[in-house]
Design a protein around this motif. Structure first.
Motif, PDB file in Angstrom:
ATOM      1  N   UNK A   8      -5.979   7.538  -4.100  1.00  0.00           N
ATOM      2  CA  UNK A   8      -5.297   6.243  -4.172  1.00  0.00           C
ATOM      3  C   UNK A   8      -4.705   5.887  -2.809  1.00  0.00           C
ATOM      4  N   UNK A   9      -4.047   6.843  -2.182  1.00  0.00           N
ATOM      5  CA  UNK A   9      -3.454   6.612  -0.867  1.00  0.00           C
ATOM      6  C   UNK A   9      -4.522   6.376   0.193  1.00  0.00           C
ATOM      7  N   UNK A  10      -5.642   7.096   0.096  1.00  0.00           N
ATOM      8  CA  UNK A  10      -6.749   6.887   1.033  1.00  0.00           C
ATOM      9  C   UNK A  10      -7.343   5.492   0.859  1.00  0.00           C
ATOM     10  N   UNK A  11      -7.452   5.043  -0.385  1.00  0.00           N
ATOM     11  CA  UNK A  11      -7.982   3.704  -0.654  1.00  0.00           C
ATOM     12  C   UNK A  11      -7.066   2.638  -0.072  1.00  0.00           C
ATOM     13  N   UNK A  12      -5.749   2.864  -0.167  1.00  0.00           N
ATOM     14  CA  UNK A  12      -4.789   1.912   0.389  1.00  0.00           C
ATOM     15  C   UNK A  12      -4.946   1.788   1.902  1.00  0.00           C
ATOM     16  N   UNK A  13      -5.274   2.875   2.556  1.00  0.00           N
ATOM     17  CA  UNK A  13      -5.515   2.850   4.003  1.00  0.00           C
ATOM     18  C   UNK A  13      -6.877   2.212   4.297  1.00  0.00           C
ATOM     19  N   UNK A  14      -7.871   2.567   3.503  1.00  0.00           N
ATOM     20  CA  UNK A  14      -9.241   2.079   3.733  1.00  0.00           C
ATOM     21  C   UNK A  14      -9.345   0.561   3.590  1.00  0.00           C
ATOM     22  N   UNK A  15      -8.592  -0.008   2.667  1.00  0.00           N
ATOM     23  CA  UNK A  15      -8.710  -1.459   2.426  1.00  0.00           C
ATOM     24  C   UNK A  15      -8.221  -2.260   3.627  1.00  0.00           C
ATOM     25  N   UNK A  16      -7.340  -1.677   4.422  1.00  0.00           N
ATOM     26  CA  UNK A  16      -6.838  -2.378   5.608  1.00  0.00           C
ATOM     27  C   UNK A  16      -7.904  -2.506   6.686  1.00  0.00           C
ATOM     28  N   UNK A  17      -8.957  -1.702   6.599  1.00  0.00           N
ATOM     29  CA  UNK A  17      -9.989  -1.713   7.627  1.00  0.00           C
ATOM     30  C   UNK A  17     -11.228  -2.522   7.289  1.00  0.00           C
TER      31      UNK A  17
END
Length: 85
Positions: A8-17
């Motif tokens: 979930x935390x990785x997805x939150x970072x990934x969506x910013x890119x």
């Protein structure tokens, strides 16, 4: 559950890119799923009528009330994967 939180935390970072900004409906869905996954059911008073953005966010999150946090996290992860692939 720890694996789900990490994803979930990785997805939150990934969506910013992502290169292309999603449409407003998708952005609201992302916001609502993130809030439901991280905080649970909506809380606090509904924003004022003339604060259109905050009201839209509140209502999108409110529609997910009763959804388990783990389920919201998984839906968020799935949506981010779809948008980043």
């Amino acid at each position: 559950m720890a694996d789900l939180k990490a994803a979930f935390e990785q997805a939150a970072v990934a969506i910013k890119g992502i290169k292309e900004k999603p449409d407003n409906d998708t952005l609201l869905r992302l916001y609502a799923l993130y809030k439901q996954g991280s905080e649970g059911d909506v809380s606090g008073p509904k924003p004022g009528f003339f604060d259109f953005v905050a009201t839209a966010k509140y209502e999108a999150w409110s529609k997910l009330s009763g959804t388990e946090q783990a389920q919201a996290m998984q839906k968020y992860i799935d949506l981010v994967k779809k948008l980043t692939s």
